[in-house]
Enzyme design. Structure first.
Site, mmCIF file in Angstrom:
data_model
loop_
_atom_site.group_PDB
_atom_site.id
_atom_site.type_symbol
_atom_site.label_atom_id
_atom_site.label_comp_id
_atom_site.label_asym_id
_atom_site.label_seq_id
_atom_site.Cartn_x
_atom_site.Cartn_y
_atom_site.Cartn_z
ATOM 1 N N LYS A 182 76.813 -42.534 86.945
ATOM 2 C CA LYS A 182 76.731 -41.121 87.330
ATOM 3 C C LYS A 182 77.665 -40.239 86.480
ATOM 4 O O LYS A 182 78.595 -40.749 85.833
ATOM 5 C CB LYS A 182 77.074 -40.988 88.819
ATOM 6 N N TYR A 226 65.954 -38.510 94.620
ATOM 7 C CA TYR A 226 66.688 -38.668 95.885
ATOM 8 C C TYR A 226 65.897 -38.157 97.092
ATOM 9 O O TYR A 226 66.489 -37.871 98.134
ATOM 10 C CB TYR A 226 68.033 -37.948 95.795
ATOM 11 N N PHE A 237 74.013 -34.299 103.146
ATOM 12 C CA PHE A 237 74.652 -34.334 101.828
ATOM 13 C C PHE A 237 73.655 -34.193 100.671
ATOM 14 O O PHE A 237 74.034 -34.295 99.504
ATOM 15 C CB PHE A 237 75.470 -35.627 101.666
ATOM 16 N N ARG A 250 74.504 -54.517 93.983
ATOM 17 C CA ARG A 250 75.085 -53.800 95.129
ATOM 18 C C ARG A 250 76.500 -54.320 95.412
ATOM 19 O O ARG A 250 77.413 -53.564 95.764
ATOM 20 C CB ARG A 250 74.209 -53.961 96.380
ATOM 21 N N THR A 291 79.337 -47.612 99.530
ATOM 22 C CA THR A 291 79.039 -46.228 99.155
ATOM 23 C C THR A 291 80.299 -45.357 99.150
ATOM 24 O O THR A 291 80.524 -44.575 98.232
ATOM 25 C CB THR A 291 78.009 -45.639 100.157
ATOM 26 N N ARG A 337 83.151 -49.206 92.505
ATOM 27 C CA ARG A 337 83.497 -47.991 93.247
ATOM 28 C C ARG A 337 84.958 -47.964 93.657
ATOM 29 O O ARG A 337 85.601 -46.904 93.629
ATOM 30 C CB ARG A 337 82.551 -47.832 94.439
ATOM 31 N N ASN A 350 80.754 -41.166 93.247
ATOM 32 C CA ASN A 350 81.078 -42.584 93.418
ATOM 33 C C ASN A 350 80.589 -43.480 92.279
ATOM 34 O O ASN A 350 80.283 -44.645 92.475
ATOM 35 C CB ASN A 350 80.610 -43.082 94.789
ATOM 36 N N HIS A 363 74.882 -45.628 90.849
ATOM 37 C CA HIS A 363 73.755 -45.805 91.777
ATOM 38 C C HIS A 363 73.163 -47.182 91.511
ATOM 39 O O HIS A 363 73.133 -47.641 90.367
ATOM 40 C CB HIS A 363 72.664 -44.754 91.517
ATOM 41 N N GLU A 407 62.036 -47.202 91.463
ATOM 42 C CA GLU A 407 63.051 -46.534 90.638
ATOM 43 C C GLU A 407 62.957 -46.930 89.168
ATOM 44 O O GLU A 407 63.165 -46.095 88.284
ATOM 45 C CB GLU A 407 64.446 -46.835 91.203
HETATM 46 P P1 ADP Z 1 74.214 -45.821 97.947
HETATM 47 O O1 ADP Z 1 74.393 -45.010 96.689
HETATM 48 O O2 ADP Z 1 75.384 -46.729 98.212
HETATM 49 O O3 ADP Z 1 72.880 -46.538 97.990
HETATM 50 P P2 ADP Z 1 73.056 -43.940 99.849
HETATM 51 O O4 ADP Z 1 71.723 -44.338 99.289
HETATM 52 O O5 ADP Z 1 73.225 -44.017 101.322
HETATM 53 O O6 ADP Z 1 74.230 -44.792 99.185
HETATM 54 O O7 ADP Z 1 73.390 -42.455 99.416
HETATM 55 C C1 ADP Z 1 73.105 -41.982 98.122
HETATM 56 C C2 ADP Z 1 74.313 -41.239 97.610
HETATM 57 O O8 ADP Z 1 74.543 -40.111 98.423
HETATM 58 C C3 ADP Z 1 75.626 -42.030 97.649
HETATM 59 O O9 ADP Z 1 75.835 -42.846 96.517
HETATM 60 C C4 ADP Z 1 76.660 -40.922 97.755
HETATM 61 O O10 ADP Z 1 76.978 -40.399 96.483
HETATM 62 C C5 ADP Z 1 75.933 -39.884 98.568
HETATM 63 N N1 ADP Z 1 76.303 -40.003 99.983
HETATM 64 C C6 ADP Z 1 75.900 -40.941 100.859
HETATM 65 N N2 ADP Z 1 76.431 -40.758 102.091
HETATM 66 C C7 ADP Z 1 77.193 -39.664 101.976
HETATM 67 C C8 ADP Z 1 78.007 -38.943 102.880
HETATM 68 N N3 ADP Z 1 78.156 -39.326 104.152
HETATM 69 N N4 ADP Z 1 78.668 -37.861 102.418
HETATM 70 C C9 ADP Z 1 78.529 -37.463 101.136
HETATM 71 N N5 ADP Z 1 77.768 -38.102 100.218
HETATM 72 C C10 ADP Z 1 77.113 -39.189 100.636
HETATM 73 MG MG MG Z 2 70.963 -45.766 98.028
#
Ligand code: ADP
Ligand code: MG
Length: 139
Positions: free
Chosen positions: A9, A49, A57, A85, A91, A102, A112, A115, A126
């Site tokens: 990212k 997304y 968010f 993962r 996350t 992370r 973070n 992805h 994807e």
């Molecule tokens: P991951 O990237 O671990 O698969 P998710 O798919 O749940 O996580 O979410 C996508 C992205 O959205 C995350 O990587 C993070 O950057 C953001 N995100 C997820 N949950 C939150 C939250 N509670 N507050 C702010 N940003 C969030």
């Molecule tokens: Mg995800």
């Protein structure tokens, strides 16, 4: 053997961490079989997304992923989806295990670093979102 989509990212690109992050994958026997750097448009980011469109968010997420260039790649190997993962960590970087990308490189949950696809089904979606067949080099 599986393929999974990885994105480095904008926050991690800004911190000059491309090499360090790709090394984590290679050290864990994941092969980079496709890669490109690009700057996502707002429209493309919203589509990528889309599963999160009702989350509070969502707008911040789209803003963050379009704030600079990203490195999109396909990682290939045994159990690649879950392995990636695990290498990425939770996350929320504050909850991520020691030694994960992370934990070591993320700024916060909005920024973070990486992805990674979360299921076989989503990995397929994807991968084809970003890559054509002739851009993938399984070896
Ligand atoms: P991951 O990237 O671990 O698969 P998710 O798919 O749940 O996580 O979410 C996508 C992205 O959205 C995350 O990587 C993070 O950057 C953001 N995100 C997820 N949950 C939150 C939250 N509670 N507050 C702010 N940003 C969030
Ligand atoms: Mg995800």
């Amino acid at each position: 053997m599986q393929q999974t989509l990885s994105i480095i990212k904008p926050d991690a690109i800004e911190k000059n961490l491309i090499g360090k992050i790709l090394s984590r994958f290679e050290e864990n026997n994941l092969k980079v079989i496709a890669a490109k750097m690009l700057h996502l448009t707002k429209e493309k980011a919203q589509k990528f997304y889309e599963v999160h469109k009702d989350k509070p968010f969502y707008n911040d997420l789209v803003e963050s992923i379009t704030s600079g260039p990203v490195l999109v790649s396909i990682l290939y190997g045994e159990d690649a989806i879950q392995k990636n993962r695990k290498i990425m960590g939770a996350t929320d970087p504050q909850k991520a295990d020691k030694g994960t990308i992370r934990k070591d490189f993320a700024t916060n949950i909005d920024r973070n670093a990486v992805h990674g696809s979360d299921s076989v089904e989503n990995a397929k979606i994807e991968v084809s979102f970003f890559f054509k067949e002739n851009e993938i080099f399984i070896r």
